[in-house]
Write an enzyme that holds these catalytic residues in place. Structure first.
Site, PDB file in Angstrom:
ATOM      1  N   HIS A 141       7.750 -55.650  11.734  1.00  0.00           N
ATOM      2  CA  HIS A 141       9.096 -55.973  12.225  1.00  0.00           C
ATOM      3  C   HIS A 141      10.170 -55.485  11.247  1.00  0.00           C
ATOM      4  CE1 HIS A 141      11.953 -57.784  14.847  1.00  0.00           C
ATOM      5  NE2 HIS A 141      11.117 -58.632  15.397  1.00  0.00           N
ATOM      6  N   ASP A 185       2.370 -44.587  28.770  1.00  0.00           N
ATOM      7  CA  ASP A 185       1.567 -43.642  29.548  1.00  0.00           C
ATOM      8  C   ASP A 185       1.354 -42.376  28.718  1.00  0.00           C
ATOM      9  OD1 ASP A 185       0.398 -41.918  31.286  1.00  0.00           O
ATOM     10  OD2 ASP A 185       1.928 -42.053  32.851  1.00  0.00           O
TER      11      ASP A 185
END
Length: 428
Positions: A161, A376
């Site tokens: 993070h 994807d």
């Protein structure tokens, strides 16, 4: 159905994937907003590809990672402490840790673990750097590709993070996918974080309740230590969200979905944890400052554009009053988040070098508008995806609750006895 303890994952290959070509070296600046949340965020993605073998998919992931790291070169470095005593990145070009693994189980076992929130099973799908004692000893990105018995594989990611907020992480993953498909980057990263340096001299112009230290007078710490932590997801569909917004309305003042849902969850969590009425409680949430800075942060800003903002009240105030009170408190804090407030927060951090205390605190973080589930690499989107555990026990995560992006899936963990009460309170 086999129990989760029989589910084993064997790692068979462990490599460092460096950038494909030479990248800048040296110390890379992280802002005060990047210092704030020193945790690893873990997610997993299950892919079923009929058109290629798992080995071919692994090779695509590895090659495209090496290529995309040229654009995102700090990710190939290692966290370190700068001469000013802050977290920074040493751009060594060492690379991302990529692990290949296989499991004795199939997808049914993983689906069961997800539906029952069995974190110890899902944890095995994300590589943990052995022996790491703190965030500095974990590379900024660690990836694990686990081949399943029934075909298909799981990509498990652990991302720092300090390097990314949700928006930046989604853009990095999207760039990685575009690279795998031979496409140019639709959002090239903007890497210069010095645009968010603190002011000189720093100016604190707002109260920053997010840093308030709170005493645990209700013995909640003991409850967490004594009882098992139970994880649950609660789906809030549009009709339920509308009902909450109506309940939270005050004198015809409209509240947003976020304000109504956050107020409801904060109030319910206080009740479930049985805080004493005079227990001071804190709400923190990550407000996206990208468009609120003046000027707005550049498109593709690769870092934390979120500011933790918070408020403190007593548990009795929240639990004893209608939902409109809690939602109204949230609304006031949301309205506070301006360029001036965010710069004041960064200056506060510059002068105080502190992190928000999390005693009697709820931290809400929303992924409900992020497209992390749309990865994807060229063989279609994941069959399913989601977080692995939570970055802290105080965290409630808002996730997309379906393809329509209109529902919100609320994911949290609580001590077993508190979760029983909380589940009842969710039946509205």
């Amino acid at each position: 159905m086999a129990d989760s303890y029989e589910f084993s994952v064997t790692t068979k290959n462990h490599v460092l994937v460096p950038p494909e070509s030479e990248t800048p070296k040296g110390l890379y600046y992280l802002t005060n907003l990047d210092q704030n949340i020193a945790v690893m965020v873990k997610t997993l993605y299950y892919f079923k590809s009929e058109s290629r073998t798992n080995q071919e998919s692994y090779n695509v992931i590895k090659k495209s990672l090496s290529e995309v790291l040229v654009h995102y070169y700090p990710v190939a470095g290692r966290l370190t402490i700068s001469p000013e005593g802050k977290i920074a990145v040493d751009c060594t070009g060492e690379g991302v840790v990529l692990v290949e693994a296989e499991t004795n189980g199939g997808i049914e076992m993983i689906k069961e673990a997800i539906s029952q929130n069995k974190m110890e099973t899902l944890d095995k799908l994300v590589y943990d750097v052995t022996g790491a004692r703190n965030i500095l000893e974990i590379p900024p990105v660690v990836a694990q590709v686990t081949n399943l018995k029934c075909g298909g594989f799981v990509l498990g990611l652990s991302m720092s993070h300090n390097m990314f907020d949700g928006v930046a992480a989604a853009e990095f993953l999207n760039s990685w996918c575009e690279t795998a498909k031979g496409l140019p980057l639709s959002v090239p990263p903007f890497l210069d974080r010095t645009i968010l340096r603190p002011r000189n001299p720093p100016k604190i112009e707002f109260p920053h309740n997010e840093f308030d230290e709170i005493e645990d007078i209700s013995g909640t710490g003991k409850l967490y230590n004594d009882e098992e932590l139970v994880y649950r997801s609660f789906l809030f569909e549009p009709a339920k969200l509308d009902k909450l917004k109506n309940m939270a309305k005050e004198d015809n003042n409209k509240v947003t979905t976020f304000q109504a849902l956050t107020g409801f969850l904060w109030k319910s969590r206080c009740e479930a944890l049985r805080f004493k009425p005079d227990q001071r409680v804190k709400l923190l949430f990550a407000a996206d400052g990208r468009s609120r800075f003046v000027p707005p942060l550049p498109v593709g800003y690769c870092g934390n554009g979120i500011v933790l903002t918070g408020l403190v009240t007593s548990s009795g105030e929240l639990v004893g009053k209608p939902l409109s009170h809690a939602a109204g408190l949230v609304k006031r804090v949301v309205d506070l988040v301006t360029d001036g407030f965010m710069r004041s927060a960064m200056d506060y951090l510059e002068l105080n070098r502190t992190r928000p205390s999390l005693t009697a605190t709820l931290l809400i973080t929303s992924w409900s508008k992020l497209t992390l589930h749309k990865l994807d690499f060229g063989w279609g989107e994941p069959v399913f995806s989601g977080p692995v555990g939570l970055p802290g026990r105080e965290v409630i995560l808002f996730l997309p609750g379906g393809d329509d992006m209109k529902s919100i899936n609320v994911f949290l963990g609580l001590p077993a006895s508190a979760m029983e009460v909380f589940e009842e309170l969710m039946k509205i």
